[in-house]
Design a protein around this motif. Structure first.
Motif, PDB file in Angstrom:
ATOM      1  N   ALA A 119      44.350 -12.809  13.512  1.00 14.73           N
ATOM      2  CA  ALA A 119      43.254 -11.861  13.719  1.00 14.73           C
ATOM      3  C   ALA A 119      42.886 -11.192  12.394  1.00 14.73           C
ATOM      4  O   ALA A 119      41.701 -11.032  12.073  1.00 14.73           O
ATOM      5  CB  ALA A 119      43.661 -10.807  14.747  1.00 14.73           C
ATOM      6  N   PHE A 120      43.899 -10.840  11.617  1.00 11.55           N
ATOM      7  CA  PHE A 120      43.660 -10.243  10.296  1.00 11.55           C
ATOM      8  C   PHE A 120      42.883 -11.223   9.414  1.00 11.55           C
ATOM      9  O   PHE A 120      41.904 -10.855   8.758  1.00 11.55           O
ATOM     10  CB  PHE A 120      45.014  -9.898   9.658  1.00 11.55           C
ATOM     11  CG  PHE A 120      44.915  -9.411   8.248  1.00 11.55           C
ATOM     12  CD1 PHE A 120      44.383  -8.161   7.967  1.00 11.55           C
ATOM     13  CD2 PHE A 120      45.352 -10.209   7.199  1.00 11.55           C
ATOM     14  CE1 PHE A 120      44.289  -7.714   6.657  1.00 11.55           C
ATOM     15  CE2 PHE A 120      45.261  -9.770   5.889  1.00 11.55           C
ATOM     16  CZ  PHE A 120      44.728  -8.519   5.617  1.00 11.55           C
ATOM     17  N   ARG A 122      40.847 -13.570  10.374  1.00 13.00           N
ATOM     18  CA  ARG A 122      39.443 -13.608  10.819  1.00 13.00           C
ATOM     19  C   ARG A 122      38.696 -12.349  10.383  1.00 13.00           C
ATOM     20  O   ARG A 122      37.516 -12.388  10.044  1.00 13.00           O
ATOM     21  CB  ARG A 122      39.351 -13.771  12.335  1.00 13.00           C
ATOM     22  CG  ARG A 122      39.664 -15.161  12.888  1.00 13.00           C
ATOM     23  CD  ARG A 122      38.831 -16.251  12.266  1.00 13.00           C
ATOM     24  NE  ARG A 122      39.398 -16.715  11.000  1.00 13.00           N
ATOM     25  CZ  ARG A 122      38.738 -17.354  10.065  1.00 13.00           C
ATOM     26  NH1 ARG A 122      37.476 -17.632  10.214  1.00 13.00           N
ATOM     27  NH2 ARG A 122      39.337 -17.735   8.955  1.00 13.00           N
ATOM     28  N   TYR A 123      39.408 -11.216  10.400  1.00 12.56           N
ATOM     29  CA  TYR A 123      38.769  -9.978   9.964  1.00 12.56           C
ATOM     30  C   TYR A 123      38.313 -10.101   8.511  1.00 12.56           C
ATOM     31  O   TYR A 123      37.168  -9.797   8.179  1.00 12.56           O
ATOM     32  CB  TYR A 123      39.730  -8.784  10.125  1.00 12.56           C
ATOM     33  CG  TYR A 123      39.230  -7.554   9.423  1.00 12.56           C
ATOM     34  CD1 TYR A 123      38.140  -6.846   9.931  1.00 12.56           C
ATOM     35  CD2 TYR A 123      39.798  -7.128   8.233  1.00 12.56           C
ATOM     36  CE1 TYR A 123      37.645  -5.734   9.277  1.00 12.56           C
ATOM     37  CE2 TYR A 123      39.316  -6.020   7.575  1.00 12.56           C
ATOM     38  CZ  TYR A 123      38.235  -5.330   8.096  1.00 12.56           C
ATOM     39  OH  TYR A 123      37.738  -4.239   7.440  1.00 12.56           O
ATOM     40  N   ILE A 124      39.206 -10.567   7.643  1.00 11.13           N
ATOM     41  CA  ILE A 124      38.862 -10.721   6.226  1.00 11.13           C
ATOM     42  C   ILE A 124      37.727 -11.741   6.074  1.00 11.13           C
ATOM     43  O   ILE A 124      36.761 -11.515   5.348  1.00 11.13           O
ATOM     44  CB  ILE A 124      40.084 -11.197   5.404  1.00 11.13           C
ATOM     45  CG1 ILE A 124      41.262 -10.241   5.576  1.00 11.13           C
ATOM     46  CG2 ILE A 124      39.725 -11.333   3.927  1.00 11.13           C
ATOM     47  CD1 ILE A 124      41.073  -8.902   4.952  1.00 11.13           C
ATOM     48  N   ALA A 125      37.832 -12.869   6.789  1.00 15.73           N
ATOM     49  CA  ALA A 125      36.827 -13.925   6.634  1.00 15.73           C
ATOM     50  C   ALA A 125      35.448 -13.443   7.063  1.00 15.73           C
ATOM     51  O   ALA A 125      34.438 -13.780   6.444  1.00 15.73           O
ATOM     52  CB  ALA A 125      37.239 -15.151   7.450  1.00 15.73           C
ATOM     53  N   ILE A 126      35.393 -12.647   8.123  1.00 17.82           N
ATOM     54  CA  ILE A 126      34.099 -12.235   8.660  1.00 17.82           C
ATOM     55  C   ILE A 126      33.577 -10.975   7.966  1.00 17.82           C
ATOM     56  O   ILE A 126      32.393 -10.871   7.659  1.00 17.82           O
ATOM     57  CB  ILE A 126      34.200 -12.025  10.193  1.00 17.82           C
ATOM     58  CG1 ILE A 126      34.473 -13.368  10.882  1.00 17.82           C
ATOM     59  CG2 ILE A 126      32.911 -11.417  10.743  1.00 17.82           C
ATOM     60  CD1 ILE A 126      34.817 -13.255  12.340  1.00 17.82           C
ATOM     61  N   CYS A 127      34.470 -10.031   7.690  1.00 16.88           N
ATOM     62  CA  CYS A 127      34.010  -8.745   7.164  1.00 16.88           C
ATOM     63  C   CYS A 127      34.050  -8.662   5.645  1.00 16.88           C
ATOM     64  O   CYS A 127      33.329  -7.870   5.046  1.00 16.88           O
ATOM     65  CB  CYS A 127      34.827  -7.609   7.764  1.00 16.88           C
ATOM     66  SG  CYS A 127      34.688  -7.550   9.552  1.00 16.88           S
ATOM     67  N   LYS A 128      34.916  -9.416   4.991  1.00 17.31           N
ATOM     68  CA  LYS A 128      34.973  -9.398   3.525  1.00 17.31           C
ATOM     69  C   LYS A 128      34.985 -10.828   2.982  1.00 17.31           C
ATOM     70  O   LYS A 128      35.928 -11.227   2.290  1.00 17.31           O
ATOM     71  CB  LYS A 128      36.246  -8.666   3.058  1.00 17.31           C
ATOM     72  CG  LYS A 128      36.389  -7.243   3.553  1.00 17.31           C
ATOM     73  CD  LYS A 128      37.475  -6.525   2.780  1.00 17.31           C
ATOM     74  CE  LYS A 128      37.744  -5.141   3.268  1.00 17.31           C
ATOM     75  NZ  LYS A 128      36.588  -4.315   3.623  1.00 17.31           N
ATOM     76  N   PRO A 129      33.931 -11.587   3.290  1.00 22.09           N
ATOM     77  CA  PRO A 129      33.957 -13.024   2.949  1.00 22.09           C
ATOM     78  C   PRO A 129      34.126 -13.291   1.456  1.00 22.09           C
ATOM     79  O   PRO A 129      34.729 -14.286   1.075  1.00 22.09           O
ATOM     80  CB  PRO A 129      32.609 -13.534   3.466  1.00 22.09           C
ATOM     81  CG  PRO A 129      31.776 -12.330   3.667  1.00 22.09           C
ATOM     82  CD  PRO A 129      32.689 -11.194   3.949  1.00 22.09           C
ATOM     83  N   LEU A 130      33.614 -12.383   0.602  1.00 19.23           N
ATOM     84  CA  LEU A 130      33.684 -12.645  -0.831  1.00 19.23           C
ATOM     85  C   LEU A 130      35.109 -12.525  -1.366  1.00 19.23           C
ATOM     86  O   LEU A 130      35.450 -13.107  -2.392  1.00 19.23           O
ATOM     87  CB  LEU A 130      32.758 -11.690  -1.592  1.00 19.23           C
ATOM     88  CG  LEU A 130      31.276 -11.871  -1.258  1.00 19.23           C
ATOM     89  CD1 LEU A 130      30.429 -10.895  -2.054  1.00 19.23           C
ATOM     90  CD2 LEU A 130      30.844 -13.310  -1.537  1.00 19.23           C
TER      91      LEU A 130
END
Ligand code: NAG
Length: 312
Positions: A119-120, A122-130
């Protein structure tokens, strides 16, 4: 004779699932089918992720590790249960029982930590993609894995520490098909009310706690995405739905098991079967049927396998 101090019951006996021939046959058929399907599905994920360079990303590494754990998880109790189905006297040694309890709790807890890590991720991938690749670096993945193994190990050893020294001298019947820790504790010839409570509360808290963390993190992702763009929201929803399905199917039975106030051994057994046989099979189904990259990798692997068979 001195029987006051030491365990004189070296084996335990499972009552099993049912005495009816028809139900046994049905259980044999379905359990074997799902067990083999879980093995194949999870092996296929581990091999696809290992051998396909397209799938060398943190998300797939975590998924492959989850599948690896599922391979172990579905092999702790299910093969023995299938073997026991048609045995009259379903006995298991004390050591066998302790081994089952150890692996059930260690693998279960490690999987919970891994699901939280996913879940973490996915959070990084979606909310902080850069920043995705810098945050989810190979070192980070290794750190997550080691942490999950250590936490699983500690939880399991902590649970077992309560039972290894219990005196067993009386009845040795477990109304189940695997060594269920609370039931095992009930059999000890000493006052076990407090111990039962501690052990159940421990597992209950761990599962309710990590489920809670997961739900919070999914809500957090959705809220963050929604603030930024509405097109991102639908993409995030489709990514997360697979995760949420797995989490609900994984934790639903567990939480019910630990919090339902009216104990019923039929219901408990049914939920235990669900967790032992069906859940390990669902991960590959849910993660792969919804995922193009994964499907492509699996097809490629199957083709390679077929070609290899033709050549040799
Ligand atoms: C588990 O994750 C590690 C680190 O990301 C990776 O190197 C390894 O291949 C994964 N294990 C499996 C069985 O896929």
């Amino acid at each position: 004779m001195d029987v006051s101090n030491h365990s004189v019951v070296p084996t335990f006996v499972f009552l099993g699932l049912s005495n009816s021939w028809g139900i046994q046959l049905l259980l044999f058929f379905f359990s074997s089918m799902f067990y083999v399907a879980s093995l194949m599905g999870n092996l296929l994920i581990v091999f696809s992720v290992t051998y396909d360079p397209h799938l060398h990303s943190p998300m797939y590494f975590l998924l492959a590790n989850l599948s690896f754990l599922d391979l172990g998880g579905c092999s702790v109790a299910t093969p023995r249960m299938i073997y026991d189905l048609f045995r009259k006297h379903k006995a298991i040694s004390f050591e066998g029982c302790i081994t089952q309890i150890f692996f059930i709790h260690a693998i279960g807890d490690t999987e919970m930590v891994l699901l939280t890590a996913m879940a973490f991720d996915r959070y990084i991938a979606i909310c902080k993609p850069l920043h995705y690749l810098t945050i989810m670096s190979p070192q980070m993945c290794i750190l997550i894995l080691i942490t999950s193994w250590i936490l699983g190990f500690i939880h399991s050893v902590a649970q077992l520490a309560f039972v290894v020294d219990l005196p067993f001298c009386g009845p040795n019947i477990l109304d189940s098909f695997y060594c269920d820790l609370p039931q095992l504790i009930k059999l000890a010839c000493t006052d076990t009310n407090r111990l039962e409570f501690i052990v159940t509360a421990n597992s209950g808290l761990v599962s309710v706690g990590s489920c809670f963390i997961l739900i919070i993190s999914y809500i957090f992702i959705l809220v963050t995405v929604q603030k930024h763009s509405s097109s991102g929201l639908s993409k995030a929803l489709s990514t997360l739905s697979a995760h949420v399905t797995v989490v609900v199917l994984f934790f639903g039975p567990l939480i019910f098991f630990y919090t339902w106030p009216f104990p019923s051994s039929h219901l408990d057994k049914f939920l235990a079967i669900f967790d032992a046989v069906l859940t390990p099979f669902l991960n590959p189904v849910i993660y792969t049927f919804r995922n193009k990259e994964m499907k492509a990798a699996m097809k490629k692997l199957c083709h390679q396998f077929v070609n290899y068979r033709k050549l040799s």
